[in-house]
Motif scaffolding. Structure first.
Motif, mmCIF file in Angstrom:
data_model
loop_
_atom_site.group_PDB
_atom_site.id
_atom_site.type_symbol
_atom_site.label_atom_id
_atom_site.label_comp_id
_atom_site.label_asym_id
_atom_site.label_seq_id
_atom_site.Cartn_x
_atom_site.Cartn_y
_atom_site.Cartn_z
ATOM 1 N N LEU A 28 0.829 -1.204 0.000
ATOM 2 C CA LEU A 28 0.000 0.000 0.000
ATOM 3 C C LEU A 28 0.865 1.256 0.000
ATOM 4 O O LEU A 28 0.605 2.199 -0.751
ATOM 5 N N TYR A 29 1.887 1.269 0.839
ATOM 6 C CA TYR A 29 2.785 2.421 0.876
ATOM 7 C C TYR A 29 3.453 2.618 -0.483
ATOM 8 O O TYR A 29 3.555 3.739 -0.982
ATOM 9 N N GLY A 30 3.924 1.528 -1.077
ATOM 10 C CA GLY A 30 4.575 1.624 -2.371
ATOM 11 C C GLY A 30 3.641 2.167 -3.444
ATOM 12 O O GLY A 30 4.033 3.000 -4.275
ATOM 13 N N ASP A 41 2.120 13.297 2.517
ATOM 14 C CA ASP A 41 0.970 12.774 3.250
ATOM 15 C C ASP A 41 0.720 11.287 3.008
ATOM 16 O O ASP A 41 -0.382 10.794 3.260
ATOM 17 N N VAL A 42 1.732 10.571 2.532
ATOM 18 C CA VAL A 42 1.558 9.154 2.201
ATOM 19 C C VAL A 42 1.058 8.359 3.408
ATOM 20 O O VAL A 42 0.119 7.568 3.292
ATOM 21 N N GLU A 43 1.672 8.563 4.555
ATOM 22 C CA GLU A 43 1.265 7.801 5.739
ATOM 23 C C GLU A 43 -0.194 8.050 6.093
ATOM 24 O O GLU A 43 -0.937 7.112 6.397
ATOM 25 N N ASP A 44 -0.634 9.300 6.020
ATOM 26 C CA ASP A 44 -2.033 9.618 6.313
ATOM 27 C C ASP A 44 -2.977 8.953 5.312
ATOM 28 O O ASP A 44 -4.037 8.446 5.693
ATOM 29 N N VAL A 46 -2.428 6.187 3.590
ATOM 30 C CA VAL A 46 -2.470 4.743 3.862
ATOM 31 C C VAL A 46 -3.337 4.468 5.090
ATOM 32 O O VAL A 46 -4.143 3.529 5.088
ATOM 33 N N GLN A 47 -3.201 5.283 6.126
ATOM 34 C CA GLN A 47 -4.047 5.100 7.312
ATOM 35 C C GLN A 47 -5.521 5.280 6.972
ATOM 36 O O GLN A 47 -6.366 4.520 7.438
ATOM 37 N N ASP A 48 -5.820 6.278 6.159
ATOM 38 C CA ASP A 48 -7.207 6.476 5.722
ATOM 39 C C ASP A 48 -7.695 5.281 4.907
ATOM 40 O O ASP A 48 -8.862 4.881 5.006
ATOM 41 N N THR A 49 -6.800 4.723 4.101
ATOM 42 C CA THR A 49 -7.147 3.543 3.302
ATOM 43 C C THR A 49 -7.506 2.382 4.203
ATOM 44 O O THR A 49 -8.531 1.711 3.993
ATOM 45 N N VAL A 50 -6.683 2.115 5.203
ATOM 46 C CA VAL A 50 -6.929 0.992 6.112
ATOM 47 C C VAL A 50 -8.221 1.209 6.897
ATOM 48 O O VAL A 50 -9.007 0.279 7.084
ATOM 49 N N THR A 51 -8.466 2.430 7.314
ATOM 50 C CA THR A 51 -9.712 2.746 8.025
ATOM 51 C C THR A 51 -10.917 2.460 7.141
ATOM 52 O O THR A 51 -11.891 1.837 7.582
ATOM 53 N N PHE A 66 -7.409 -10.100 -1.463
ATOM 54 C CA PHE A 66 -7.422 -9.022 -0.482
ATOM 55 C C PHE A 66 -6.507 -7.878 -0.902
ATOM 56 O O PHE A 66 -6.858 -6.704 -0.778
ATOM 57 N N ALA A 67 -5.319 -8.196 -1.399
ATOM 58 C CA ALA A 67 -4.365 -7.158 -1.795
ATOM 59 C C ALA A 67 -4.913 -6.321 -2.947
ATOM 60 O O ALA A 67 -4.763 -5.102 -2.965
ATOM 61 N N ALA A 68 -5.554 -6.952 -3.908
ATOM 62 C CA ALA A 68 -6.133 -6.220 -5.033
ATOM 63 C C ALA A 68 -7.261 -5.308 -4.558
ATOM 64 O O ALA A 68 -7.383 -4.165 -5.011
ATOM 65 N N TRP A 69 -8.065 -5.791 -3.637
ATOM 66 C CA TRP A 69 -9.157 -4.996 -3.072
ATOM 67 C C TRP A 69 -8.586 -3.789 -2.336
ATOM 68 O O TRP A 69 -9.052 -2.661 -2.513
ATOM 69 N N ALA A 70 -7.562 -4.015 -1.541
ATOM 70 C CA ALA A 70 -6.924 -2.932 -0.796
ATOM 71 C C ALA A 70 -6.305 -1.913 -1.745
ATOM 72 O O ALA A 70 -6.384 -0.702 -1.516
ATOM 73 N N CYS A 71 -5.709 -2.398 -2.808
ATOM 74 C CA CYS A 71 -5.100 -1.534 -3.819
ATOM 75 C C CYS A 71 -6.143 -0.619 -4.445
ATOM 76 O O CYS A 71 -5.906 0.575 -4.651
ATOM 77 N N ARG A 72 -7.289 -1.148 -4.735
ATOM 78 C CA ARG A 72 -8.363 -0.361 -5.344
ATOM 79 C C ARG A 72 -8.836 0.722 -4.367
ATOM 80 O O ARG A 72 -9.057 1.864 -4.759
ATOM 81 N N ILE A 73 -8.960 0.379 -3.105
ATOM 82 C CA ILE A 73 -9.372 1.374 -2.112
ATOM 83 C C ILE A 73 -8.305 2.455 -1.990
ATOM 84 O O ILE A 73 -8.614 3.651 -1.916
ATOM 85 N N ALA A 74 -7.037 2.069 -1.988
ATOM 86 C CA ALA A 74 -5.951 3.047 -1.934
ATOM 87 C C ALA A 74 -6.013 3.976 -3.142
ATOM 88 O O ALA A 74 -5.782 5.186 -3.017
ATOM 89 N N GLN A 75 -6.320 3.429 -4.290
ATOM 90 C CA GLN A 75 -6.440 4.257 -5.499
ATOM 91 C C GLN A 75 -7.524 5.320 -5.300
ATOM 92 O O GLN A 75 -7.320 6.494 -5.622
#
Length: 135
Positions: A28-30, A41-44, A46-51, A66-75
């Motif tokens: 996610l960070y990458g 603001d990368v850390e913020d 990523v934290q918002d993504t996880v929330t 799960f990783a693909a789903w998380a990636c989409r949310i991060a996007q």
């Protein structure tokens, strides 16, 4: 759960969810760093993504990656960040962000699949053969 294929995310306890997120946190960070080069603001983000992942865990499609789903949310969080901060001049275009995120998710899914296949092959080897390969 080890290869990010989850059957029922909504039934995970908070500590199980955190452990699962930790397995993909570096990804996610990458991804966020790649989509927002030079962003402080990368850390913020990523934290918002996880929330948001926790809040939307009931919407996760069982048996998917799960990783693909998380990636989409991060996007989506990156796009939201860009809209709310109006930093278009310093960032990549939305179409580039969408393409990078899509390619990244596809690559991660393929790597997960390959890793599962390799794990299966390793289980068919004797202990000494496994040790030789894993050196």
């Amino acid at each position: 759960m080890s290869r990010n294929l989850i059957k029922n995310l909504s039934q995970l306890k908070p500590d199980e969810f955190v452990r699962l997120v930790m397995t993909i946190e570096g990804r996610l960070y990458g991804l966020v760093r790649a989509l927002l080069p030079g962003c402080e603001d990368v850390e913020d983000i990523v934290q918002d993504t996880v929330t948001l992942m926790w809040e939307k865990r009931d919407e996760f499609d069982k048996g998917t990656n799960f990783a693909a789903w998380a990636c989409r949310i991060a996007q989506y969080k990156v796009l939201e960040y860009r809209r709310t901060r109006n930093r278009r001049s310093r960032c990549l275009s939305e179409s580039v962000i969408e393409q990078l995120a899509s390619n990244t998710a596809d690559s991660w899914y393929e790597l997960e699949y390959q890793a599962q296949a390799l794990d299966e092959c390793l289980t068919r080897l004797t202990k000494s053969e496994q040790e030789l390969i894993l050196l």
